[in-house]
Design a protein around this motif. Structure first.
Motif, PDB file in Angstrom:
ATOM      1  N   UNK A 146       0.818  -1.059   0.074  1.00  0.00           N
ATOM      2  CA  UNK A 146       0.006   0.068  -0.077  1.00  0.00           C
ATOM      3  C   UNK A 146       0.901   1.375  -0.012  1.00  0.00           C
ATOM      4  N   UNK A 147       1.438   1.552  -1.027  1.00  0.00           N
ATOM      5  CA  UNK A 147       2.457   2.672  -1.399  1.00  0.00           C
ATOM      6  C   UNK A 147       1.742   4.194  -0.865  1.00  0.00           C
ATOM      7  N   UNK A 148       0.825   4.132  -0.869  1.00  0.00           N
ATOM      8  CA  UNK A 148      -0.037   5.595  -0.692  1.00  0.00           C
ATOM      9  C   UNK A 148      -0.357   5.646   0.715  1.00  0.00           C
ATOM     10  N   UNK A 149      -0.361   4.699   1.437  1.00  0.00           N
ATOM     11  CA  UNK A 149      -0.581   4.891   3.004  1.00  0.00           C
ATOM     12  C   UNK A 149       0.337   5.706   3.849  1.00  0.00           C
ATOM     13  N   UNK A 150      -0.014   6.465   4.741  1.00  0.00           N
ATOM     14  CA  UNK A 150       0.822   7.254   5.500  1.00  0.00           C
ATOM     15  C   UNK A 150       1.923   6.424   6.211  1.00  0.00           C
ATOM     16  N   UNK A 151       3.201   6.829   6.467  1.00  0.00           N
ATOM     17  CA  UNK A 151       3.936   6.502   7.159  1.00  0.00           C
ATOM     18  C   UNK A 151       4.369   7.218   8.610  1.00  0.00           C
ATOM     19  N   UNK A 152       4.294   6.508   9.564  1.00  0.00           N
ATOM     20  CA  UNK A 152       4.347   7.292  10.961  1.00  0.00           C
ATOM     21  C   UNK A 152       5.734   7.620  11.008  1.00  0.00           C
ATOM     22  N   UNK A 153       5.795   8.872  11.255  1.00  0.00           N
ATOM     23  CA  UNK A 153       7.254   9.515  11.311  1.00  0.00           C
ATOM     24  C   UNK A 153       7.535  10.199  12.789  1.00  0.00           C
TER      25      UNK A 153
END
Length: 134
Positions: free
Chosen positions: A116-123
């Motif tokens: 799911x490359x469009x899912x946000x990544x927790x930064x």
């Protein structure tokens, strides 16, 4: 900070404070089984410590510990998101910082989900008190 232990009858780990002027041990903060403790920073003569949550009943905690008196004072009790708790609590994978009543967790490496490359990544995740307005 000691290495993490996995024996259920032993504390997960511990922190030893040293008196630099005397060159001796000044105190030992012992964690609980399966609740790793991580030193965050000093605050005057006290050490601020993050204690990992063991389950949904025992919250994660930031405490202040005075090695001279061995007094522990809780500052913040909270739950991390269940899916991210283990990764966020690992000091080898995450920067953990406590400032002005808030604790911040920032993963050292950001990785996207290839499925799911469009899912946000927790930064970064910050937790704090709601506070009182006067």
């Amino acid at each position: 900070m000691s290495e993490e232990q996995t024996d259920i009858k032993q504390p997960s780990d511990w922190i030893v404070a040293f008196d630099i002027a005397k060159g001796t041990s000044a105190g030992k903060f012992v964690g609980r089984p399966f609740q790793m403790v991580v030193p965050l920073r000093t605050s005057g003569d006290d050490l601020l410590i993050y204690r990992r949550s063991m389950d949904t009943f025992q919250p994660a905690t930031v405490v202040s510990w005075n090695p001279r008196t061995d007094k522990e004072t809780p500052y913040l009790l909270f739950q991390l998101p269940e899916d991210d708790e283990y990764g966020l609590s690992d000091p080898e994978k995450t920067e953990i910082t406590y400032e002005q009543g808030h604790v911040f967790f920032a993963p050292r490496e950001l990785v996207r989900d290839d499925d799911h490359p469009t899912y946000p990544v927790l930064s970064v995740l910050g937790v704090g008190t709601a506070g009182l307005k006067h």
